[in-house]
Design an enzyme around this catalytic site. Structure first.
Site, PDB file in Angstrom:
ATOM      1  N   TYR A 162       0.848  -1.207   0.000  1.00  0.00           N
ATOM      2  CA  TYR A 162       0.000   0.000   0.000  1.00  0.00           C
ATOM      3  C   TYR A 162       0.883   1.256   0.000  1.00  0.00           C
ATOM      4  CZ  TYR A 162      -3.813   3.106   1.518  1.00  0.00           C
ATOM      5  OH  TYR A 162      -4.739   4.111   1.619  1.00  0.00           O
ATOM      6  N   GLU A 215       4.051   1.743  -0.727  1.00  0.00           N
ATOM      7  CA  GLU A 215       4.906   1.960  -1.893  1.00  0.00           C
ATOM      8  C   GLU A 215       4.099   2.179  -3.160  1.00  0.00           C
ATOM      9  OE1 GLU A 215       7.740   2.834  -1.398  1.00  0.00           O
ATOM     10  OE2 GLU A 215       8.938   1.517  -0.140  1.00  0.00           O
ATOM     11  N   LYS A 233       1.287   3.794  -3.308  1.00  0.00           N
ATOM     12  CA  LYS A 233       0.858   5.199  -3.256  1.00  0.00           C
ATOM     13  C   LYS A 233       2.057   6.122  -3.507  1.00  0.00           C
ATOM     14  CE  LYS A 233      -3.594   4.890  -2.147  1.00  0.00           C
ATOM     15  NZ  LYS A 233      -4.674   5.414  -2.961  1.00  0.00           N
ATOM     16  N   ASN A 250      -6.387   9.212   8.512  1.00  0.00           N
ATOM     17  CA  ASN A 250      -7.504   8.321   8.872  1.00  0.00           C
ATOM     18  C   ASN A 250      -8.848   9.044   8.854  1.00  0.00           C
ATOM     19  OD1 ASN A 250      -5.045   7.128   9.854  1.00  0.00           O
ATOM     20  ND2 ASN A 250      -6.341   5.582  10.783  1.00  0.00           N
ATOM     21  N   VAL A 256     -12.171   2.504  13.849  1.00  0.00           N
ATOM     22  CA  VAL A 256     -13.510   3.042  14.145  1.00  0.00           C
ATOM     23  C   VAL A 256     -14.621   2.018  13.859  1.00  0.00           C
ATOM     24  CG1 VAL A 256     -15.208   4.807  13.551  1.00  0.00           C
ATOM     25  CG2 VAL A 256     -12.841   5.465  14.005  1.00  0.00           C
ATOM     26  N   GLY A 283      -2.515  -0.193  23.130  1.00  0.00           N
ATOM     27  CA  GLY A 283      -3.512   0.818  22.762  1.00  0.00           C
ATOM     28  C   GLY A 283      -2.990   2.239  22.898  1.00  0.00           C
ATOM     29  N   GLN A 293      -0.862   3.639  20.820  1.00  0.00           N
ATOM     30  CA  GLN A 293      -0.549   4.263  19.522  1.00  0.00           C
ATOM     31  C   GLN A 293      -1.629   5.302  19.194  1.00  0.00           C
ATOM     32  OE1 GLN A 293      -1.468   1.199  20.153  1.00  0.00           O
ATOM     33  NE2 GLN A 293      -2.177   0.047  18.404  1.00  0.00           N
ATOM     34  N   ASP A 327       3.058  -1.142  12.353  1.00  0.00           N
ATOM     35  CA  ASP A 327       1.931  -0.255  12.650  1.00  0.00           C
ATOM     36  C   ASP A 327       2.508   1.061  13.195  1.00  0.00           C
ATOM     37  OD1 ASP A 327      -0.682   0.489  13.128  1.00  0.00           O
ATOM     38  OD2 ASP A 327      -0.710  -0.353  15.150  1.00  0.00           O
ATOM     39  N   ARG A 363       0.481   9.262  14.570  1.00  0.00           N
ATOM     40  CA  ARG A 363       0.230   9.873  13.262  1.00  0.00           C
ATOM     41  C   ARG A 363      -0.708  11.055  13.424  1.00  0.00           C
ATOM     42  NH1 ARG A 363      -0.373   5.511   8.941  1.00  0.00           N
ATOM     43  NH2 ARG A 363      -2.541   5.600   9.541  1.00  0.00           N
TER      44      ARG A 363
END
Ligand code: NAD
Length: 333
Positions: free
Chosen positions: A160, A162, A164, A189, A203, A222, A224, A286, A290
């Site tokens: 995904y 690379e 993009k 996101n 979500v 949790g 992150q 992961d 972000r």
């Protein structure tokens, strides 16, 4: 003063992946402006249900096709020139990275080249849906567009990330070499109605688990963090880029950052669920944190997200509650 958008009534717009989550909302917004919209989708992750309400719309056509094979140029909906091409097609959820790796690489590479050729031929503005995943597991926080990222080129997510990054390079090459009018949006996101309940993104997963009273599964401890943007705000950002003459890349998202644990707790509270939180091993590569630096989006596009997280989650929960209710009614019936 009434500002007339650059793309509106009388303009023909092609949206690849138009039956997907984000693209179907974009299709709605383009039709509301009076554009004629052709959506091309192979339904690998999208569904006709997302555009079923448009079946009788005179300005809308849906074509089933894999855009990695080019466009079926002789299809009656695709023969006339387009004023804009929005390349939104791509599987995009973490579960897709494992199950659809080659499809992801093909839609990011071959499809992007075919669509850029068409944009060049038509003299159309070309918008590429890129991603915050282009930054990989970022070492700079928040992420400005000038940051080149930290991507594992051979990890499970690389198909995904690379593809993009290739798509962005191809878009800029067509701009520099052929003068194509391009815009690249790096989407962070995004959540909202029409997401797939089982797509592995936080979500929809947490909401579905909370509504069913199942344990909410967090990866790692949790801690992150992510920033999450309501889909209507993202769509506004994409339209601002479409109407502009900016090439980007430009980040689009929100600056409200939470840990995945905080998000799970908020969803438990908003659904009134009695679900407990359970912990699963962390997935490979992961990203730890972000959040977009939105300076460019604000100053160049006038972008400002409006829907707060509680309001956005409430609308999404309502959508999922109806969908889950319908599914259980079908099973019983
Ligand atoms: P989605 O899976 O709901 O939508 C993608 C659509 O593309 C689907 O309808 C799918 O069937 C279609 N598609 C995929 N490959 C195709 C092909 N070869 N030919 C024709 N159609 C094809 O995903 P989404 O979350 O709505 O994402 C839309 C775009 O936004 C993607 O390009 C994605 O990479 C990007 N994006 C989304 C997010 C997010 O948080 N939702 C974040 C970053 C980037």
């Amino acid at each position: 003063m009434v500002v007339v958008p650059r793309f509106g009534a009388g303009h023909r717009v092609l949206v690849t992946g138009g039956a997907g989550f984000v693209p179907s909302h974009l299709v709605d917004a383009l039709l509301a402006r009076g554009c004629t919209v052709v959506a091309v989708d192979n339904f690998v992750t999208g569904t006709k249900d997302n555009v079923a309400h448009l079946a009788e719309h005179p300005g809308f056509a849906l074509v089933e096709f894999d855009v990695a094979d080019g466009l079926p140029e002789h299809h009656p909906a695709l023969t006339q020139r387009f004023d804009a091409i929005l390349h939104m097609a791509s599987p995009a959820s973490p579960t897709d990275f494992a199950t659809l790796p080659i499809e992801i690489l093909r839609v990011g590479s071959q499809a992007t080249l075919h669509l850029l050729d068409r944009a060049h031929r038509d003299g159309a503005r070309f918008i590429l849906a890129s991603t915050s995943e282009a930054y990989g597991d970022p070492k700079v926080h928040p992420q400005p567009e000038s940051y080149w990222g930290n991507v594992n080129p051979v990890g499970v997510r690389s198909v995904y990330d690379e593809s993009k990054r290739f798509a962005e390079a191809a878009t800029m090459a067509y701009h520099r070499h052929h003068g194509v009018d391009v815009g690249i949006v790096r989407i962070f996101n995004t959540y909202g109605p029409r997401m797939r309940p089982d797509d592995g993104r936080a979500v929809p997963t947490f909401i579905t688990q909370a509504l069913r009273g199942e344990p909410i599964t967090l990866h790692g401890n949790g801690s992150q963090t992510r920033s999450i943007c309501y889909v209507n705000d993202l769509v506004n950002g994409i339209l601002l880029l479409l109407d502009s003459i900016e090439t980007g890349p430009i980040n689009c998202g929100t600056e409200d950052e939470f840990s995945m644990r905080e998000l799970a707790e908020l969803i438990i509270q908003l659904t009134g669920s009695e679900s407990m939180i359970t912990y699963l091993p962390r997935t490979a590569d992961d990203p730890e944190m972000r959040r977009p630096d939105l300076t460019l989006a604000r100053t160049r596009l006038g972008f400002a997200p409006r829907v707060g997280v509680e309001e956005g989650l409430r609308r999404t929960i309502e959508h999922f509650a109806q969908r889950i209710g319908k599914l259980s009614a079908q099973r019983v019936g």
